[in-house]
Design an enzyme around this catalytic site. Structure first.
Site, PDB file in Angstrom:
ATOM      1  N   GLY A  92      60.082  16.075  42.928  1.00 10.96           N
ATOM      2  CA  GLY A  92      59.567  16.649  41.685  1.00 10.96           C
ATOM      3  C   GLY A  92      60.688  17.326  40.909  1.00 10.96           C
ATOM      4  O   GLY A  92      61.854  17.230  41.284  1.00 10.96           O
ATOM      5  N   GLU A 121      67.232  19.330  48.781  1.00 11.75           N
ATOM      6  CA  GLU A 121      66.835  18.295  47.807  1.00 11.75           C
ATOM      7  C   GLU A 121      68.069  17.650  47.189  1.00 11.75           C
ATOM      8  O   GLU A 121      68.132  16.436  47.025  1.00 11.75           O
ATOM      9  CB  GLU A 121      65.950  18.905  46.711  1.00 11.75           C
ATOM     10  CG  GLU A 121      64.557  19.259  47.200  1.00 11.75           C
ATOM     11  CD  GLU A 121      63.741  19.961  46.129  1.00 11.75           C
ATOM     12  OE1 GLU A 121      64.322  20.655  45.273  1.00 11.75           O
ATOM     13  OE2 GLU A 121      62.508  19.800  46.145  1.00 11.75           O
TER      14      GLU A 121
HETATM   15  O1  DER Z   1      61.791  22.912  44.046  1.00 13.32           O
HETATM   16  C1  DER Z   1      61.666  21.811  43.419  1.00 13.32           C
HETATM   17  O2  DER Z   1      62.575  21.326  42.731  1.00 13.32           O
HETATM   18  C2  DER Z   1      60.358  21.102  43.538  1.00 13.32           C
HETATM   19  O3  DER Z   1      60.559  19.732  43.366  1.00 13.32           O
HETATM   20  C3  DER Z   1      59.309  21.685  42.599  1.00 13.32           C
HETATM   21  O4  DER Z   1      59.777  22.762  41.851  1.00 13.32           O
HETATM   22  C4  DER Z   1      58.641  20.674  41.680  1.00 13.32           C
HETATM   23  O5  DER Z   1      57.591  21.301  41.002  1.00 13.32           O
HETATM   24  P1  DER Z   1      56.039  20.857  41.247  1.00 13.32           P
HETATM   25  O6  DER Z   1      55.540  21.648  42.436  1.00 13.32           O
HETATM   26  O7  DER Z   1      55.390  21.221  39.962  1.00 13.32           O
HETATM   27  O8  DER Z   1      56.039  19.370  41.526  1.00 13.32           O
END
Ligand code: DER
Length: 222
Positions: free
Chosen positions: A82, A103
């Site tokens: 995400g 990530e």
């Molecule tokens: O920490 C991040 O980068 C996550 O992917 C997250 O912030 C993504 O947001 P979401 O919970 O609205 O998908």
């Protein structure tokens, strides 16, 4: 309509049998992982996955998705994750879920990075979302001062009044820069500071963004 579910489930169509994939963290990629778990359970696909957080590791294990580590694979076919913000150049701010270090490592080891997001994450210019920066707890106050000197307001992320601690045992500073004119340069500058582990700026890393909108799905690709 659940726009995160719409985007998250669409990303499963990019997964091919035999792939080793990176599984992101957060409430949008949650739907990707759930849908993938269904396909694995029905033996419709055979994949192996490297999770980007303990949270994702637990969810994937619960769903029967086979997990591995970088000891088995140092190159991933695809990562799905995400984002907290994306612009038309597919530059991202990530880290709202506290998993930015793993990530970014998983994304960097992947041949392709697909982002799943709802339309609220789309921005003209990167920087509205406070930039998460993971820092070593020791001397974090000094590190925060140095980051503040880059013209932002850093705030130590807390949970129930205590400092949030990442899966790597570090703290996160949420830094309000406002509009970031040159995100690539800012990412490099911040990472030169002693005590900084990494930033939530994912520049020139995403290949595709799948967006859940009130008018259906939209896919941006480089
Ligand atoms: O920490 C991040 O980068 C996550 O992917 C997250 O912030 C993504 O947001 P979401 O919970 O609205 O998908």
């Amino acid at each position: 309509m659940n726009l995160k579910k719409l985007a998250g489930e669409k990303a499963v169509e990019y997964i091919r049998d035999g792939m080793t994939i990176g599984l992101g963290t957060g409430s949008t990629v949650y739907w990707t992982i759930r849908k993938l778990g269904e396909l694995v359970k029905q033996r419709e696909i055979q994949i192996r996955a490297i999770p980007t957080s303990q949270q994702t590791s637990y969810l994937a294990s619960e769903l029967g998705i086979p997990l591995e580590t970088f000891a088995q694979s140092t190159e991933l076919d695809l990562t799905i994750d995400g984002a907290d913000e994306f612009n038309s150049s597919l530059d991202l701010i990530k880290g709202g879920g506290g998993a930015l270090v793993r990530e970014k490592l998983v994304a960097a080891a992947s041949n392709r990075l697909i982002i799943v997001a709802d339309e609220s994450k789309a921005v003209e210019e990167i920087g509205k979302f406070p930039l998460p920066i993971e820092v070593v707890p020791f001397a974090w106050e000094v590190t925060a001062k140095r980051i503040e000197g880059l013209n932002c307001v850093p705030t130590l992320r807390r949970v129930n009044g205590c400092p949030y601690v990442s899966d790597n045992g570090n703290y996160i500073l949420d830094c309000s820069f406002g509009y970031i004119e040159n995100p690539a340069k800012l990412d490099r500058t911040i990472k030169l500071l002693p005590g900084v582990v990494d930033t939530g700026l994912f520049i020139s890393m995403a290949d595709t963004v799948i967006i859940g909108t009130s008018n259906g799905l939209k896919v941006l690709s480089k």
